[in-house]
Write a protein that holds these residues in place. Structure first.
Motif, short mmCIF file in Angstrom:
data_model
loop_
_atom_site.label_atom_id
_atom_site.label_comp_id
_atom_site.label_asym_id
_atom_site.label_seq_id
_atom_site.Cartn_x
_atom_site.Cartn_y
_atom_site.Cartn_z
N GLY A 81 0.81 -1.21 0.00
CA GLY A 81 0.00 0.00 0.00
C GLY A 81 0.85 1.26 0.00
N THR A 82 1.94 1.25 0.74
CA THR A 82 2.80 2.43 0.81
C THR A 82 3.35 2.80 -0.56
OG1 THR A 82 3.39 1.90 3.09
CG2 THR A 82 4.89 3.37 1.91
N ASP A 113 -7.01 5.92 -1.22
CA ASP A 113 -6.33 4.81 -0.57
C ASP A 113 -7.42 3.89 -0.03
OD1 ASP A 113 -5.29 3.19 1.45
OD2 ASP A 113 -3.65 4.58 1.88
N GLN A 152 -7.73 -0.10 3.58
CA GLN A 152 -8.53 -0.63 4.69
C GLN A 152 -9.95 -1.01 4.28
OE1 GLN A 152 -7.55 -1.61 7.58
NE2 GLN A 152 -5.57 -0.61 7.84
N SER A 170 -3.56 -3.19 -0.65
CA SER A 170 -2.47 -3.92 0.00
C SER A 170 -2.96 -5.32 0.34
CB SER A 170 -2.04 -3.19 1.27
OG SER A 170 -1.08 -3.94 1.95
N HIS A 173 -1.75 -7.64 2.51
CA HIS A 173 -1.70 -8.18 3.88
C HIS A 173 -2.83 -7.70 4.78
CE1 HIS A 173 0.21 -4.92 6.42
NE2 HIS A 173 0.52 -4.45 5.23
N LYS A 174 -3.65 -6.77 4.27
CA LYS A 174 -4.81 -6.35 5.05
C LYS A 174 -6.03 -7.23 4.74
CE LYS A 174 -2.49 -2.55 6.25
NZ LYS A 174 -2.01 -2.23 7.57
C1 LIG Z 1 -4.86 3.25 4.99
C2 LIG Z 1 -3.52 2.62 4.78
N1 LIG Z 1 -2.78 2.97 3.72
C3 LIG Z 1 -1.58 2.44 3.47
C4 LIG Z 1 -1.04 1.51 4.32
C5 LIG Z 1 0.30 0.94 4.00
O1 LIG Z 1 0.18 -0.35 3.45
P1 LIG Z 1 1.44 -1.35 3.44
O2 LIG Z 1 1.60 -1.84 4.85
O3 LIG Z 1 1.04 -2.44 2.50
O4 LIG Z 1 2.61 -0.59 2.95
C6 LIG Z 1 -1.76 1.11 5.45
C7 LIG Z 1 -1.18 0.16 6.41
O5 LIG Z 1 -1.29 0.31 7.61
C8 LIG Z 1 -3.04 1.67 5.69
O6 LIG Z 1 -3.77 1.34 6.75
#
Ligand SMILES: Cc1ncc(COP(=O)(O)O)c(C=O)c1O
Length: 391
Positions: free
Chosen positions: A69-70, A174, A177, A197, A199-200
């Protein structure tokens, strides 16, 4: 052990692990290779791309795999800003975005980008009207998260997308979640860019995706080979991508049922916590927000102490959000909601997910109330001792 930290990460489902194993063992080919091993890996990556696309109502060629996600957030923001002119420009976002968005924008401000951070109301919501009011002639991007990771508030993304349409401004959300928890459909949401992402949603860590609407041009962050349509160089993480695809498949098939089950578990937990301890306050929007998130404040206590005490009892929760755990400063999200610092300091996040049961909710509520009452006694004793160092 009771795991109530599914916003931080989720367990890998057995079905996902089983789908991944062959690609960690025998099917090790590079998807860019022109032989049988390569073809098998390429087919697996493309099959996964179809599954990820299907979860969000996109076409497979609109999905770019990333490391999570990042990176998807970075690619959306940096890729748009870089593609839309070398200097200046303006971006509109909210004060409660994930740090993957906020810190990326703060970094770009140092290079000349102007950024408007919109305030939110007491539930954590931003209005489409405030987004429109913040637009400038040089606005290139609006980035508003779909669901907040600390308080669960869901933003009016479809409405914001509708008012932005036809203005030549890209719209990113984004959905890290929200995917797999509520319906996420890129057409209905009117977005150009959307982050995911794995892993969520019970997939592996280190893989995610950015949806890029067909026809939208953004610059790559990682340059190299021509993988991912030239938008993200580097040999694909085949096993992780396969796992992500399987997790999306499960999420899509089970979405309606899963959403209802999570909401029932979360509401059960809140009801039981209130029965055991009436002095709790709830943050965000538990009715209209994400079904699996609960942000609770225990005024006058320290969140880290609550988290540690629960950990000793085998219950995993977060202080605010996982990214800010270990630090004493108040979360930017709680501050933006206007929550008094006495309550914000004592705020924990409980998030339910796959594998949780009603009995676990009963036990967690009982243990949490016991921990809170014990910490209150300690706090009162410390106050009575008047800082003479007796405790
Ligand atoms: C809303 C949101 N965006 C982005 C991320 C980042 O995702 P990743 O852990 O896959 O880099 C997270 C993770 O906590 C998140 O909750």
């Amino acid at each position: 052990m009771i795991y109530l930290d599914h916003c931080a990460t989720t367990p890998l489902r057995p079905e996902v692990w089983e789908a991944m194993v062959p690609y960690l063992r025998d099917r090790f080919g590079n998807p860019s290779s022109a032989h049988a091993w390569g073809r098998a890996a390429r087919e697996a990556v493309e099959a996964a791309r179809e599954k990820v696309a299907a979860l969000i109502g996109a076409a497979p060629d609109e999905i770019v795999f990333t490391s999570g996600g990042t990176e998807a957030d970075n690619l959306a923001i940096r890729g748009t800003v870089a593609a839309r002119g070398s200097r200046g420009g303006h971006v509109v976002t909210t004060a409660i975005e994930h740090h993957a968005v906020l810190n990326t924008l703060r970094g770009l401000e140092k290079t000349g980008l102007a950024v408007t951070y919109l305030p939110v109301d007491a539930r954590g919501s931003v209005s489409a009207a405030s987004v429109v009011a913040a637009l400038r002639d040089d606005t290139v991007l609006v980035s508003v998260m779909h669901g907040n990771n600390e308080i669960g508030t869901v933003q009016p993304v479809a409405e914001i997308g509708a008012v932005l349409r036809g203005r030549g401004i890209l719209f990113h959300t984004d959905a890290v979640q929200t995917a797999g928890k509520v319906v996420v459909d890129v057409g209905a949401l009117n977005v150009d860019l959307l982050s995911l992402s794995a892993h969520k949603i019970n997939g592996p860590k280190g893989v995610g995706a950015l949806y890029i609407r067909r026809g939208v041009e953004i610059s790559p962050l990682i340059t190299g080979g021509h993988q991912e349509g030239g938008v993200r160089g580097g040999t694909e993480n085949v096993a992780a991508i396969v796992g992500f695809g399987r997790a999306c498949d499960l999420a899509r098939q089970e979405l309606a049922q899963r959403s209802g089950e999570l909401r029932a578990l979360r509401d059960h937990l809140l009801r039981r916590v209130r029965e055991e301890y009436a002095g709790v306050s709830v943050n965000g929007d538990p009715v209209g927000g994400l079904p699996h998130v609960l942000s609770l404040s225990f005024g006058g206590l320290k969140a880290q102490e609550i988290v540690s005490a629960l950990d000793q009892e085998g219950i995993a929760v977060s202080a605010g959000s996982a990214c800010t755990s270990g630090r004493t400063e108040i979360s930017h999200v709680l501050a933006a909601l206007g929550i008094p610092s006495r309550d914000a300091m004592g705020t924990i996040r409980l998030s339910v997910g796959w594998g949780n049961t009603g009995e676990e909710m009963d036990k967690a509520a009982r243990v949490l109330a016991g921990v809170i009452k014990k910490l209150e006694v300690l706090r009162d004793l410390e106050a009575a001792a008047g800082g003479r160092g007796c405790f």
